[in-house]
Design a protein around this motif. Sequence first.
Motif, PDB file in Angstrom:
ATOM      1  N   ASN A  26       0.854  -1.187   0.000  1.00 55.33           N
ATOM      2  CA  ASN A  26       0.000   0.000   0.000  1.00 55.33           C
ATOM      3  C   ASN A  26       0.882   1.226   0.000  1.00 55.33           C
ATOM      4  N   LEU A  27       0.482   2.223  -0.757  1.00 51.63           N
ATOM      5  CA  LEU A  27       1.194   3.489  -0.800  1.00 51.63           C
ATOM      6  C   LEU A  27       0.326   4.530  -0.111  1.00 51.63           C
ATOM      7  N   THR A  28       0.835   5.074   0.977  1.00 47.52           N
ATOM      8  CA  THR A  28       0.104   6.084   1.739  1.00 47.52           C
ATOM      9  C   THR A  28       0.643   7.460   1.353  1.00 47.52           C
ATOM     10  N   ILE A  29      -0.261   8.343   0.939  1.00 48.90           N
ATOM     11  CA  ILE A  29       0.130   9.689   0.516  1.00 48.90           C
ATOM     12  C   ILE A  29      -0.574  10.698   1.413  1.00 48.90           C
ATOM     13  N   ARG A  30       0.226  11.568   2.013  1.00 48.31           N
ATOM     14  CA  ARG A  30      -0.294  12.585   2.939  1.00 48.31           C
ATOM     15  C   ARG A  30      -0.167  13.963   2.292  1.00 48.31           C
ATOM     16  N   ASN A  31      -1.257  14.700   2.290  1.00 49.94           N
ATOM     17  CA  ASN A  31      -1.274  16.076   1.797  1.00 49.94           C
ATOM     18  C   ASN A  31      -1.042  17.000   2.986  1.00 49.94           C
ATOM     19  N   ASN A  32       0.152  17.541   3.094  1.00 51.57           N
ATOM     20  CA  ASN A  32       0.491  18.463   4.186  1.00 51.57           C
ATOM     21  C   ASN A  32       0.325  19.919   3.774  1.00 51.57           C
ATOM     22  N   THR A  33      -0.589  20.188   2.857  1.00 51.32           N
ATOM     23  CA  THR A  33      -0.817  21.561   2.408  1.00 51.32           C
ATOM     24  C   THR A  33      -2.245  21.980   2.746  1.00 51.32           C
ATOM     25  N   ASN A  34      -2.507  23.263   2.561  1.00 48.64           N
ATOM     26  CA  ASN A  34      -3.857  23.778   2.822  1.00 48.64           C
ATOM     27  C   ASN A  34      -4.712  23.812   1.551  1.00 48.64           C
ATOM     28  N   LYS A  35      -4.259  23.112   0.512  1.00 48.63           N
ATOM     29  CA  LYS A  35      -4.990  23.051  -0.749  1.00 48.63           C
ATOM     30  C   LYS A  35      -5.319  21.600  -1.110  1.00 48.63           C
ATOM     31  N   THR A  36      -6.367  21.413  -1.893  1.00 49.79           N
ATOM     32  CA  THR A  36      -6.676  20.090  -2.414  1.00 49.79           C
ATOM     33  C   THR A  36      -5.620  19.730  -3.450  1.00 49.79           C
ATOM     34  N   LEU A  58      -3.281   3.980  -1.492  1.00 52.17           N
ATOM     35  CA  LEU A  58      -3.464   3.335  -2.791  1.00 52.17           C
ATOM     36  C   LEU A  58      -2.993   1.893  -2.691  1.00 52.17           C
ATOM     37  N   PRO A  59      -3.877   0.928  -2.928  1.00 48.92           N
ATOM     38  CA  PRO A  59      -3.473  -0.485  -2.890  1.00 48.92           C
ATOM     39  C   PRO A  59      -2.742  -0.857  -4.183  1.00 48.92           C
ATOM     40  N   LEU A  60      -1.568  -1.480  -4.051  1.00 55.73           N
ATOM     41  CA  LEU A  60      -0.772  -1.859  -5.213  1.00 55.73           C
ATOM     42  C   LEU A  60      -0.590  -3.371  -5.325  1.00 55.73           C
ATOM     43  N   GLY A  61      -1.442  -4.137  -4.644  1.00 53.03           N
ATOM     44  CA  GLY A  61      -1.353  -5.595  -4.709  1.00 53.03           C
ATOM     45  C   GLY A  61      -0.114  -6.106  -4.002  1.00 53.03           C
ATOM     46  N   ASP A  62       0.670  -6.932  -4.679  1.00 57.18           N
ATOM     47  CA  ASP A  62       1.927  -7.458  -4.140  1.00 57.18           C
ATOM     48  C   ASP A  62       3.119  -6.811  -4.833  1.00 57.18           C
ATOM     49  N   TYR A  63       2.912  -5.642  -5.377  1.00 55.92           N
ATOM     50  CA  TYR A  63       3.929  -4.955  -6.175  1.00 55.92           C
ATOM     51  C   TYR A  63       5.169  -4.635  -5.351  1.00 55.92           C
ATOM     52  N   LYS A  64       6.334  -4.809  -5.983  1.00 57.90           N
ATOM     53  CA  LYS A  64       7.609  -4.439  -5.390  1.00 57.90           C
ATOM     54  C   LYS A  64       8.431  -3.776  -6.483  1.00 57.90           C
ATOM     55  N   GLY A  65       8.932  -2.590  -6.203  1.00 57.26           N
ATOM     56  CA  GLY A  65       9.766  -1.923  -7.198  1.00 57.26           C
ATOM     57  C   GLY A  65       9.507  -0.440  -7.242  1.00 57.26           C
ATOM     58  N   ALA A  66       9.871   0.155  -8.365  1.00 55.09           N
ATOM     59  CA  ALA A  66       9.747   1.597  -8.532  1.00 55.09           C
ATOM     60  C   ALA A  66       8.301   2.010  -8.768  1.00 55.09           C
ATOM     61  N   VAL A  67       7.930   3.113  -8.128  1.00 56.37           N
ATOM     62  CA  VAL A  67       6.661   3.786  -8.382  1.00 56.37           C
ATOM     63  C   VAL A  67       7.018   5.248  -8.630  1.00 56.37           C
ATOM     64  N   TYR A  68       6.391   5.834  -9.629  1.00 54.63           N
ATOM     65  CA  TYR A  68       6.637   7.230  -9.953  1.00 54.63           C
ATOM     66  C   TYR A  68       5.399   8.028  -9.566  1.00 54.63           C
ATOM     67  N   LEU A  69       5.620   9.173  -8.919  1.00 55.71           N
ATOM     68  CA  LEU A  69       4.514   9.962  -8.381  1.00 55.71           C
ATOM     69  C   LEU A  69       4.549  11.392  -8.903  1.00 55.71           C
TER      70      LEU A  69
END
Length: 156
Positions: A47-57, A88-99
């Motif tokens: 799982n990829l956890t993404i946190r928005n630390n801004t005051n905007k959407t 974001l669920p990525l299954g059993d993925y291992k490796g590079a993810v680009y964001l």
Amino acid sequence: MKYTLLFLTLILSAFISRAQEINEPPPPLQEKKEIERRDLIENSRTNLTIRNNTNKTVYVSYVAYDANEESWTSHGWYTIMPYKVITLPLGDYKGAVYLHAKDDIHVWGDKWNFCIDKKNAFEIVNADKVKCISQAKFWKMQVVPDQVNKWNINLR
């Protein structure tokens, strides 16, 4: 007579209860999607956890390698409200993810370019190879199953 009436009342109640169960409408689409999303996260080892630390959407897209398609596939857009977190669920993925992320003023990315759709939800197969109308710069990170994989979006 008293027992017969009680017996008939119980039988009628059972039929009414069963009829209500059968005729219960399905959950609304949004609720159904949320249930499916929770199930995906619970059953996903990566799982990829993404946190928005801004005051905007903020709107996020990502690229991961799809072994079935034998290609890098871009996915977007995921909305993160100010100071909120998505997973974001990525299954059993291992490796590079680009964001990649953006709000109405800022853009987060680095030197890796992939195809996106600037306005609509998308999933683009061969996002690193196809000719596309829009590309964006992405930041690279590694993800591993059964570990915490986080990305924090901060204003510069």
